[in-house]
Design an enzyme around this catalytic site. Structure first.
Site, PDB file in Angstrom:
ATOM      1  N   ASP A  16     120.091  15.067   9.134  1.00 43.50           N
ATOM      2  CA  ASP A  16     121.221  15.824   9.689  1.00 43.50           C
ATOM      3  C   ASP A  16     122.454  14.954   9.954  1.00 43.50           C
ATOM      4  OD1 ASP A  16     119.331  17.931   9.787  1.00 43.50           O
ATOM      5  OD2 ASP A  16     118.789  17.452  11.848  1.00 43.50           O
ATOM      6  N   GLU A 223     122.089  27.653   8.011  1.00 42.30           N
ATOM      7  CA  GLU A 223     122.277  26.665   9.080  1.00 42.30           C
ATOM      8  C   GLU A 223     123.205  25.561   8.573  1.00 42.30           C
ATOM      9  OE1 GLU A 223     118.289  25.233   9.838  1.00 42.30           O
ATOM     10  OE2 GLU A 223     118.138  24.234   7.910  1.00 42.30           O
TER      11      GLU A 223
HETATM   12  O1  FUB Z   1     116.700  18.776  12.065  1.00 43.65           O
HETATM   13  C1  FUB Z   1     116.276  20.033  12.525  1.00 43.65           C
HETATM   14  C2  FUB Z   1     116.924  21.114  11.721  1.00 43.65           C
HETATM   15  O2  FUB Z   1     116.601  20.969  10.348  1.00 43.65           O
HETATM   16  C3  FUB Z   1     118.421  21.129  11.728  1.00 43.65           C
HETATM   17  O3  FUB Z   1     118.972  21.643  12.902  1.00 43.65           O
HETATM   18  C4  FUB Z   1     118.700  21.928  10.521  1.00 43.65           C
HETATM   19  O4  FUB Z   1     120.027  21.897  10.090  1.00 43.65           O
HETATM   20  C5  FUB Z   1     117.720  21.318   9.547  1.00 43.65           C
HETATM   21  O5  FUB Z   1     118.223  20.173   8.937  1.00 43.65           O
END
Ligand code: FUB
Length: 324
Positions: A16, A223
């Site tokens: 991330d 996301e």
């Molecule tokens: O790292 C946890 C989660 O996985 C993140 O919040 C998302 O964007 C994905 O990468």
């Protein structure tokens, strides 16, 4: 500069990445994946991160500095677990780290920690941002100094549980022919104490001006929001989650609406994909993660970067991940 498409660091798992240029260096704010032998599930229970590290690099050498642990969950009174994808903005001579974590009731909220230096350490506030929810805060400071926070993630990130405007523990995704769940944006007050107003929807349209549908999994938001500006246009990019691609949409305002344009990054090794885009010394770079180093274990990810190129019309050239 570190060789492209290779891990920035290999002694810890990182994911991330939010990259920014401060003081002529690239600072990367990643999640710090915590290795364990638990199962993966749709709730993201495998992502058990407990602290943050900061990484930095420049183009004078191939060295990447790990500035060490800069914040731990035990320092943050409102947090129970899962320090997920963070980001940083510089304002008021302060580096503000925005991060999501589960509160004591098990719901994701957004928090802030502060530092005088880009490499931290960061001091957390005692409470989360009032009225905040879900995950993946991306901070963007516009030319007029306004700070926007984009956020939201489906499934484990709980975004679909806020479709009605308030939290519904049984909230689900829409039917496939309804418009998709929208990510959120909020302006921060100048002192960065709280949102200026209730977060608004970021609407993403197709080429005909129609809202993207929930069933359009190749293009709808899942996301990982990121905002950058190129030649006066606002580029809103994100992960499509279930179809594992980084895509982008453009608009004339930081608040949208945005029109879908295309892919930035084809799927990498691993389920999740997450990115940031930064300009450094006249070149543009994509920071991302994959699971090559761990042999495909979804919660043992590694941050990498590569160059990103625009076509003369402002479109972004799609990147196919390569492995060294
Ligand atoms: O790292 C946890 C989660 O996985 C993140 O919040 C998302 O964007 C994905 O990468």
């Amino acid at each position: 500069m570190k060789q492209q498409n290779t891990p920035l660091v290999t002694d810890i798992f990182t994911a991330d990445p939010s990259a920014h240029v401060f003081n002529d260096r690239i600072y990367v704010y990643p999640s710090h994946d915590f290795p364990h032998n638990g199962e993966d599930n749709d709730n993201g229970d495998e992502y058990q991160m407990r602290d943050y590290h900061v990484l930095s690099l420049d183009d004078k050498s191939d060295e990447v500095i790990d500035h060490g642990e800069v914040l731990h969950q035990d320092q943050i009174p409102w947090v129970s677990e899962q320090l997920w994808a963070p980001d940083v903005v510089f304002k008021n001579n302060t580096y503000y780290l925005f991060f999501p974590a589960r509160d004591k009731d098990g719901n994701f909220r957004l928090g802030i920690a502060e530092s005088e230096k880009p490499e931290g350490p960061f001091s957390p506030r005692k409470e989360c941002i009032p009225e905040s929810f879900s995950i993946d805060p991306c901070s963007f400071i516009d030319d007029d100094g306004e700070v926007y926070i984009y956020f939201g993630g489906l499934w484990g990130g709980q975004l679909e549980k806020y479709r009605t405007g308030t939290f519904d523990p049984n909230g689900t995704e829409p039917n496939k022919d309804e418009h998709a769940v929208w990510p959120k944006v909020a302006s921060m007050k100048d002192d960065m104490s709280e949102f200026k107003a209730t977060p608004k929807d970021i609407v993403i349209l197709d080429e005909n001006g129609s809202p993207l549908l929930a069933g359009d999994e190749a293009r709808r938001y899942f996301e990982d929001p990121w905002m950058h500006k190129y030649n006066g246009k606002y580029y809103f990019s994100y992960s499509t989650g279930t179809t594992h691609t980084i895509v982008y949409a453009t608009g004339d305002s930081p608040l949208g609406p945005f029109t879908y344009q295309g892919k930035i990054l084809e799927p990498v090794i691993g389920w999740t994909t997450h990115h940031s885009i930064v300009e450094y010394h006249g070149k543009w770079y994509l920071f991302y993660h994959d699971c090559e180093l761990s042999g495909g274990i979804n919660h043992r990810r590694t941050v990498k970067y590569c160059e990103l190129n625009y076509n003369p019309d402002g479109s972004i050239q799609t990147i196919t991940p390569t492995y060294n």
